[in-house]
Design a protein around this motif. Structure first.
Motif, PDB file in Angstrom:
ATOM      1  N   GLN A 197       9.622  -7.110  11.540  1.00 48.90           N
ATOM      2  CA  GLN A 197       8.031  -6.709  11.906  1.00 48.90           C
ATOM      3  C   GLN A 197       7.980  -5.451  12.580  1.00 48.90           C
ATOM      4  OE1 GLN A 197       6.441  -9.392  14.878  1.00 48.90           O
ATOM      5  NE2 GLN A 197       4.460  -9.259  13.820  1.00 48.90           N
ATOM      6  N   CYS A 198       8.565  -5.101  13.463  1.00 50.62           N
ATOM      7  CA  CYS A 198       8.562  -3.762  14.192  1.00 50.62           C
ATOM      8  C   CYS A 198       8.788  -2.783  13.238  1.00 50.62           C
ATOM      9  CB  CYS A 198       9.317  -3.870  15.496  1.00 50.62           C
ATOM     10  SG  CYS A 198       8.802  -4.944  16.682  1.00 50.62           S
ATOM     11  N   PHE A 199       9.758  -2.999  12.518  1.00 51.15           N
ATOM     12  CA  PHE A 199      10.231  -1.712  11.356  1.00 51.15           C
ATOM     13  C   PHE A 199       9.085  -1.569  10.591  1.00 51.15           C
ATOM     14  CE2 PHE A 199      13.453  -0.198   8.260  1.00 51.15           C
ATOM     15  CZ  PHE A 199      13.134   1.230   8.350  1.00 51.15           C
ATOM     16  N   GLN A 200       8.339  -2.504  10.089  1.00 50.29           N
ATOM     17  CA  GLN A 200       7.178  -2.470   9.195  1.00 50.29           C
ATOM     18  C   GLN A 200       6.143  -1.795   9.757  1.00 50.29           C
ATOM     19  OE1 GLN A 200       7.508  -3.097   5.943  1.00 50.29           O
ATOM     20  NE2 GLN A 200       7.802  -4.805   5.623  1.00 50.29           N
ATOM     21  N   VAL A 201       5.749  -2.109  11.063  1.00 47.19           N
ATOM     22  CA  VAL A 201       5.085  -1.376  11.886  1.00 47.19           C
ATOM     23  C   VAL A 201       5.126   0.258  11.955  1.00 47.19           C
ATOM     24  CG1 VAL A 201       3.665  -1.061  14.015  1.00 47.19           C
ATOM     25  CG2 VAL A 201       4.225  -3.344  13.168  1.00 47.19           C
ATOM     26  N   VAL A 202       6.485   0.460  12.337  1.00 46.06           N
ATOM     27  CA  VAL A 202       6.913   1.984  12.344  1.00 46.06           C
ATOM     28  C   VAL A 202       6.622   2.674  10.887  1.00 46.06           C
ATOM     29  CG1 VAL A 202       8.874   3.310  12.758  1.00 46.06           C
ATOM     30  CG2 VAL A 202       8.589   1.627  14.305  1.00 46.06           C
ATOM     31  N   LEU A 203       6.987   1.939  10.012  1.00 40.57           N
ATOM     32  CA  LEU A 203       6.713   2.699   8.780  1.00 40.57           C
ATOM     33  C   LEU A 203       5.531   2.878   8.528  1.00 40.57           C
ATOM     34  CD1 LEU A 203       9.377   0.592   6.606  1.00 40.57           C
ATOM     35  CD2 LEU A 203       9.803   3.044   7.373  1.00 40.57           C
ATOM     36  N   ALA A 204       4.699   1.867   8.730  1.00 39.42           N
ATOM     37  CA  ALA A 204       3.070   1.894   8.311  1.00 39.42           C
ATOM     38  C   ALA A 204       2.444   2.997   9.398  1.00 39.42           C
ATOM     39  CB  ALA A 204       2.471   0.666   8.648  1.00 39.42           C
ATOM     40  N   SER A 205       3.021   3.190  10.522  1.00 37.13           N
ATOM     41  CA  SER A 205       2.254   4.057  11.509  1.00 37.13           C
ATOM     42  C   SER A 205       2.637   5.532  11.285  1.00 37.13           C
ATOM     43  CB  SER A 205       2.622   3.859  13.026  1.00 37.13           C
ATOM     44  OG  SER A 205       4.125   4.123  13.217  1.00 37.13           O
ATOM     45  N   HIS A 206       3.872   5.627  10.624  1.00 36.55           N
ATOM     46  CA  HIS A 206       4.199   6.996  10.091  1.00 36.55           C
ATOM     47  C   HIS A 206       3.659   7.484   8.619  1.00 36.55           C
ATOM     48  CE1 HIS A 206       6.602   8.584  13.684  1.00 36.55           C
ATOM     49  NE2 HIS A 206       6.791   7.242  13.878  1.00 36.55           N
ATOM     50  N   LEU A 207       4.037   6.742   7.950  1.00 36.85           N
ATOM     51  CA  LEU A 207       3.627   6.897   6.502  1.00 36.85           C
ATOM     52  C   LEU A 207       2.122   6.649   5.938  1.00 36.85           C
ATOM     53  CD1 LEU A 207       7.299   5.284   4.830  1.00 36.85           C
ATOM     54  CD2 LEU A 207       6.386   7.837   5.790  1.00 36.85           C
ATOM     55  N   GLN A 208       1.448   5.784   6.602  1.00 41.96           N
ATOM     56  CA  GLN A 208      -0.013   5.694   6.655  1.00 41.96           C
ATOM     57  C   GLN A 208      -0.269   5.436   5.127  1.00 41.96           C
ATOM     58  OE1 GLN A 208      -2.072   8.581   8.782  1.00 41.96           O
ATOM     59  NE2 GLN A 208      -0.975   7.997  10.593  1.00 41.96           N
ATOM     60  N   GLU A 215       0.693   6.626   2.423  1.00 44.14           N
ATOM     61  CA  GLU A 215       1.721   6.499   1.403  1.00 44.14           C
ATOM     62  C   GLU A 215       2.392   5.202   1.455  1.00 44.14           C
ATOM     63  OE1 GLU A 215       4.233  10.414   1.290  1.00 44.14           O
ATOM     64  OE2 GLU A 215       3.198  10.365   3.312  1.00 44.14           O
ATOM     65  N   PHE A 216       2.435   4.319   2.389  1.00 39.54           N
ATOM     66  CA  PHE A 216       2.923   3.128   2.702  1.00 39.54           C
ATOM     67  C   PHE A 216       1.962   2.076   2.030  1.00 39.54           C
ATOM     68  CE2 PHE A 216       4.666  -0.417   5.196  1.00 39.54           C
ATOM     69  CZ  PHE A 216       6.219  -0.454   4.787  1.00 39.54           C
ATOM     70  N   THR A 217       1.833   1.774   0.703  1.00 41.49           N
ATOM     71  CA  THR A 217       1.013   0.978   0.283  1.00 41.49           C
ATOM     72  C   THR A 217       1.354  -0.545   0.453  1.00 41.49           C
ATOM     73  OG1 THR A 217       2.421   0.890  -1.942  1.00 41.49           O
ATOM     74  CG2 THR A 217       0.837   2.642  -1.741  1.00 41.49           C
ATOM     75  N   VAL A 218       0.261  -1.294   0.198  1.00 43.45           N
ATOM     76  CA  VAL A 218       0.565  -2.819   0.331  1.00 43.45           C
ATOM     77  C   VAL A 218       2.038  -3.246  -0.679  1.00 43.45           C
ATOM     78  CG1 VAL A 218      -0.295  -5.002  -0.262  1.00 43.45           C
ATOM     79  CG2 VAL A 218      -1.851  -3.284   0.575  1.00 43.45           C
ATOM     80  N   GLU A 219       1.954  -2.546  -1.932  1.00 43.02           N
ATOM     81  CA  GLU A 219       3.118  -3.022  -2.633  1.00 43.02           C
ATOM     82  C   GLU A 219       4.352  -2.486  -2.009  1.00 43.02           C
ATOM     83  OE1 GLU A 219      -0.299  -2.727  -4.787  1.00 43.02           O
ATOM     84  OE2 GLU A 219       0.501  -1.274  -3.606  1.00 43.02           O
ATOM     85  N   MET A 220       4.631  -1.346  -1.260  1.00 44.51           N
ATOM     86  CA  MET A 220       5.619  -0.826  -0.757  1.00 44.51           C
ATOM     87  C   MET A 220       5.844  -1.738   0.377  1.00 44.51           C
ATOM     88  SD  MET A 220       5.161   3.119  -0.693  1.00 44.51           S
ATOM     89  CE  MET A 220       5.447   4.124  -2.073  1.00 44.51           C
ATOM     90  N   HIS A 221       4.882  -2.028   1.355  1.00 42.36           N
ATOM     91  CA  HIS A 221       5.110  -2.994   2.333  1.00 42.36           C
ATOM     92  C   HIS A 221       5.476  -4.381   1.771  1.00 42.36           C
ATOM     93  CE1 HIS A 221       3.319  -4.886   6.237  1.00 42.36           C
ATOM     94  NE2 HIS A 221       4.132  -5.650   5.765  1.00 42.36           N
ATOM     95  N   ALA A 222       5.176  -4.923   1.032  1.00 46.47           N
ATOM     96  CA  ALA A 222       5.920  -6.081   0.275  1.00 46.47           C
ATOM     97  C   ALA A 222       7.147  -6.072  -0.224  1.00 46.47           C
ATOM     98  CB  ALA A 222       4.944  -6.856  -0.806  1.00 46.47           C
ATOM     99  N   ALA A 223       7.586  -4.891  -0.768  1.00 45.29           N
ATOM    100  CA  ALA A 223       9.017  -4.663  -1.215  1.00 45.29           C
ATOM    101  C   ALA A 223       9.849  -4.522  -0.022  1.00 45.29           C
ATOM    102  CB  ALA A 223       8.927  -3.634  -1.997  1.00 45.29           C
TER     103      ALA A 223
END
Length: 141
Positions: free
Chosen positions: A103-114, A116-124
């Protein structure tokens, strides 16, 4: 198992963060320690400053292991076997810590990639990291 499209999403995100493993990993650990303080039990030797050498070093090692998983997805068990042994038999990390880490890794990815980090990428990435966690916990008894 990840579809071809999900694998492409994982690889695409990895390409964006590769080379920044220490910074992403340190931020991941700091978020984990802040939101889930009990996880700090396994990392008493690490400080809480983002630029601390030990924190950056361990963060880099964690993300390098993710990079191994990305590159060896078809042979994940073999590629992560030494890490699974270490966590299960030596460190004895409670496997219940892996979901908060994801969960924390997903938050880091989302906060940095904004954007660029699509819903599909998040799910993958969620599916991929969950699979990695499953492989890491298979050696627990």
């Amino acid at each position: 198992m990840l579809s071809a499209q999900e694998r492409a999403h994982v690889a695409q995100v990895w390409d964006l963060i590769a080379g920044h493993e220490a910074a992403f990993g340190a931020e991941l650990l700091l978020r984990l320690f802040t939101v889930y303080p009990s996880t700090k039990t396994y990392f008493k030797h690490l400080g809480v400053c983002p630029d601390e050498t030990q924190l950056l070093t361990h963060g880099r090692r964690m993300l390098e292991a993710v990079g191994v998983a990305v590159r060896h997805f078809d042979h994940l068990r073999a590629a992560l076997s030494p890490l699974a042994d270490l966590h299960a038999q030596v460190l004895r990390v409670d496997p219940s810590n892996f979901p908060p880490l994801i969960q924390c890794f997903q938050v880091v990815l989302a906060s940095h990639l904004q954007d660029e980090f699509t819903v599909e990428m998040h799910a993958a990435w969620d599916k991929f990291l969950t699979h990695v966690a499953i492989v890491l916990t298979e050696k627990y008894r």
